[in-house]
Design a protein around this motif. Structure first.
Motif, PDB file in Angstrom:
ATOM      1  N   THR A 164       0.839  -1.203   0.000  1.00 48.14           N
ATOM      2  CA  THR A 164       0.000   0.000   0.000  1.00 48.14           C
ATOM      3  C   THR A 164       0.876   1.255   0.000  1.00 48.14           C
ATOM      4  O   THR A 164       0.640   2.198  -0.763  1.00 48.14           O
ATOM      5  CB  THR A 164      -0.923   0.024   1.235  1.00 48.14           C
ATOM      6  OG1 THR A 164      -1.552  -1.250   1.389  1.00 48.14           O
ATOM      7  CG2 THR A 164      -1.976   1.108   1.121  1.00 48.14           C
ATOM      8  N   ILE A 224      -8.305  -3.548  -0.007  1.00 40.60           N
ATOM      9  CA  ILE A 224      -9.179  -4.505   0.661  1.00 40.60           C
ATOM     10  C   ILE A 224      -8.364  -5.274   1.700  1.00 40.60           C
ATOM     11  O   ILE A 224      -7.359  -5.910   1.376  1.00 40.60           O
ATOM     12  CB  ILE A 224      -9.827  -5.457  -0.369  1.00 40.60           C
ATOM     13  CG1 ILE A 224     -10.663  -4.626  -1.344  1.00 40.60           C
ATOM     14  CG2 ILE A 224     -10.661  -6.516   0.334  1.00 40.60           C
ATOM     15  CD1 ILE A 224     -11.263  -5.377  -2.479  1.00 40.60           C
ATOM     16  N   GLU A 225      -8.821  -5.161   2.939  1.00 41.86           N
ATOM     17  CA  GLU A 225      -8.185  -5.865   4.059  1.00 41.86           C
ATOM     18  C   GLU A 225      -9.280  -6.284   5.028  1.00 41.86           C
ATOM     19  O   GLU A 225     -10.037  -5.444   5.507  1.00 41.86           O
ATOM     20  CB  GLU A 225      -7.158  -4.964   4.766  1.00 41.86           C
ATOM     21  CG  GLU A 225      -6.540  -5.555   6.013  1.00 41.86           C
ATOM     22  CD  GLU A 225      -5.965  -6.950   5.811  1.00 41.86           C
ATOM     23  OE1 GLU A 225      -6.370  -7.880   6.547  1.00 41.86           O
ATOM     24  OE2 GLU A 225      -5.116  -7.133   4.918  1.00 41.86           O
ATOM     25  N   GLN A 226      -9.355  -7.588   5.305  1.00 35.71           N
ATOM     26  CA  GLN A 226     -10.440  -8.087   6.145  1.00 35.71           C
ATOM     27  C   GLN A 226     -10.179  -7.981   7.641  1.00 35.71           C
ATOM     28  O   GLN A 226     -11.116  -7.917   8.428  1.00 35.71           O
ATOM     29  CB  GLN A 226     -10.784  -9.525   5.782  1.00 35.71           C
ATOM     30  CG  GLN A 226      -9.723 -10.530   6.161  1.00 35.71           C
ATOM     31  CD  GLN A 226     -10.142 -11.941   5.841  1.00 35.71           C
ATOM     32  OE1 GLN A 226     -11.212 -12.182   5.296  1.00 35.71           O
ATOM     33  NE2 GLN A 226      -9.307 -12.894   6.180  1.00 35.71           N
ATOM     34  N   ASP A 227      -8.917  -7.937   8.060  1.00 34.19           N
ATOM     35  CA  ASP A 227      -8.620  -7.850   9.484  1.00 34.19           C
ATOM     36  C   ASP A 227      -8.969  -6.444   9.991  1.00 34.19           C
ATOM     37  O   ASP A 227      -8.396  -5.458   9.505  1.00 34.19           O
ATOM     38  CB  ASP A 227      -7.144  -8.149   9.727  1.00 34.19           C
ATOM     39  CG  ASP A 227      -6.799  -8.114  11.192  1.00 34.19           C
ATOM     40  OD1 ASP A 227      -6.518  -7.004  11.710  1.00 34.19           O
ATOM     41  OD2 ASP A 227      -6.821  -9.179  11.839  1.00 34.19           O
ATOM     42  N   GLN A 281      -7.000  -3.010   9.057  1.00 28.56           N
ATOM     43  CA  GLN A 281      -7.696  -2.019   8.235  1.00 28.56           C
ATOM     44  C   GLN A 281      -7.767  -0.670   8.952  1.00 28.56           C
ATOM     45  O   GLN A 281      -7.576   0.382   8.321  1.00 28.56           O
ATOM     46  CB  GLN A 281      -9.105  -2.497   7.870  1.00 28.56           C
ATOM     47  CG  GLN A 281      -9.724  -1.594   6.811  1.00 28.56           C
ATOM     48  CD  GLN A 281     -11.136  -1.942   6.469  1.00 28.56           C
ATOM     49  OE1 GLN A 281     -12.036  -1.303   7.009  1.00 28.56           O
ATOM     50  NE2 GLN A 281     -11.335  -2.922   5.604  1.00 28.56           N
ATOM     51  N   LYS A 282      -7.999  -0.685  10.245  1.00 28.18           N
ATOM     52  CA  LYS A 282      -8.053   0.565  11.013  1.00 28.18           C
ATOM     53  C   LYS A 282      -6.708   1.301  10.931  1.00 28.18           C
ATOM     54  O   LYS A 282      -6.658   2.516  10.720  1.00 28.18           O
ATOM     55  CB  LYS A 282      -8.412   0.271  12.470  1.00 28.18           C
ATOM     56  CG  LYS A 282      -8.524   1.503  13.326  1.00 28.18           C
ATOM     57  CD  LYS A 282      -8.899   1.124  14.762  1.00 28.18           C
ATOM     58  CE  LYS A 282      -8.929   2.375  15.629  1.00 28.18           C
ATOM     59  NZ  LYS A 282      -9.211   2.053  17.028  1.00 28.18           N
ATOM     60  N   LEU A 333      -4.454   0.973   8.569  1.00 30.72           N
ATOM     61  CA  LEU A 333      -4.278   1.433   7.187  1.00 30.72           C
ATOM     62  C   LEU A 333      -5.079   2.705   6.914  1.00 30.72           C
ATOM     63  O   LEU A 333      -4.587   3.622   6.260  1.00 30.72           O
ATOM     64  CB  LEU A 333      -4.694   0.332   6.204  1.00 30.72           C
ATOM     65  CG  LEU A 333      -3.771  -0.877   6.114  1.00 30.72           C
ATOM     66  CD1 LEU A 333      -4.464  -2.010   5.367  1.00 30.72           C
ATOM     67  CD2 LEU A 333      -2.456  -0.511   5.461  1.00 30.72           C
ATOM     68  N   LYS A 334      -6.296   2.754   7.419  1.00 36.08           N
ATOM     69  CA  LYS A 334      -7.127   3.951   7.220  1.00 36.08           C
ATOM     70  C   LYS A 334      -6.478   5.183   7.849  1.00 36.08           C
ATOM     71  O   LYS A 334      -6.553   6.276   7.290  1.00 36.08           O
ATOM     72  CB  LYS A 334      -8.525   3.728   7.806  1.00 36.08           C
ATOM     73  CG  LYS A 334      -9.405   2.863   6.950  1.00 36.08           C
ATOM     74  CD  LYS A 334     -10.776   2.685   7.590  1.00 36.08           C
ATOM     75  CE  LYS A 334     -11.694   1.885   6.690  1.00 36.08           C
ATOM     76  NZ  LYS A 334     -13.018   1.668   7.284  1.00 36.08           N
ATOM     77  N   PHE A 347     -11.614   1.888   0.967  1.00 37.60           N
ATOM     78  CA  PHE A 347     -11.404   0.606   1.638  1.00 37.60           C
ATOM     79  C   PHE A 347     -12.592  -0.326   1.489  1.00 37.60           C
ATOM     80  O   PHE A 347     -13.734   0.114   1.369  1.00 37.60           O
ATOM     81  CB  PHE A 347     -11.122   0.823   3.136  1.00 37.60           C
ATOM     82  CG  PHE A 347      -9.735   1.305   3.405  1.00 37.60           C
ATOM     83  CD1 PHE A 347      -8.688   0.411   3.550  1.00 37.60           C
ATOM     84  CD2 PHE A 347      -9.466   2.654   3.474  1.00 37.60           C
ATOM     85  CE1 PHE A 347      -7.398   0.862   3.762  1.00 37.60           C
ATOM     86  CE2 PHE A 347      -8.177   3.119   3.690  1.00 37.60           C
ATOM     87  CZ  PHE A 347      -7.141   2.213   3.834  1.00 37.60           C
ATOM     88  N   SER A 383     -13.580  -4.784   2.768  1.00 36.33           N
ATOM     89  CA  SER A 383     -13.170  -5.829   3.710  1.00 36.33           C
ATOM     90  C   SER A 383     -13.014  -7.222   3.112  1.00 36.33           C
ATOM     91  O   SER A 383     -12.264  -8.022   3.656  1.00 36.33           O
ATOM     92  CB  SER A 383     -14.181  -5.912   4.861  1.00 36.33           C
ATOM     93  OG  SER A 383     -14.188  -4.715   5.584  1.00 36.33           O
TER      94      SER A 383
END
Length: 187
Positions: A60, A76-79, A83-84, A86-87, A95, A97
């Protein structure tokens, strides 16, 4: 090692220990793997970029630094924890999931087909029915001139990728833990 990098590695290892089938590795991808997979891509030609399985954001970060300012980037990140994080680091990125929902996510964000899809997904440990659904979504979501790039810890996906893509170039990066195979695919 910076405090942020150490925290990322600890989070990655913790998530791997809790669910190895979703994480696929004990440590994030190395800078060697990142360069091998992403350095030769024609970033100036990409309008829409998608990353599947972003993890701690190694790819990323590279893509965000090399893409055009007007390119759209969907990660796209499911964890939820990853993800938090990364945001917080990449507020300009869109984003999602679930990689299985790629075509729906692209419609949700009103995106045309992607010029580049980057995958960090561990296909070898994802159930076959799920990885086939993900690959079908990649095929539907990638433009006719697009590139799909991925890495795996074996070359077992070569034939599967070759059924979807006209051209599949296989590479190898021994300076990664574990050593990794790279795939650059074209429609």
């Amino acid at each position: 090692m910076t405090q942020e990098l150490a925290a990322e590695k600890i989070l990655f290892l913790k998530d791997f220990l809790l669910n190895p089938a979703k994480i696929g590795s004990i440590t994030p991808s190395s800078s060697y793997l990142t360069e091998k997979l992403l350095a030769s891509l024609p970033w100036e030609r990409f309008n829409v970029i998608v990353e599947l399985g972003a993890g701690t954001g190694v790819f990323t970060e590279y893509a965000a630094a090399h893409k055009r300012p007007d390119s759209v980037f969907l990660v796209i990140e499911q964890d939820p924890q990853m993800q938090k994080a990364l945001k917080a680091r990449f507020p300009q990125v869109l984003f999602g999931s679930q990689a299985e929902d790629l075509p729906a996510l692209m419609r949700l964000h009103n995106l045309p087909k992607a010029d580049c899809i980057i995958s960090g997904l561990p296909f070898a440990v994802i159930e076959k029915k799920d990885h086939l659904k993900i690959l079908a979504g990649i095929d539907r979501s990638l433009s006719s001139h697009g590139k799909f790039v991925a890495f795996q810890y074996s070359f077992q996906m070569y034939c599967t990728f070759h059924r979807i893509f006209r051209k599949v170039k296989l590479g190898f990066t021994p300076l990664n833990l574990p050593p990794a195979f790279t795939y650059t695919c074209c429609k």
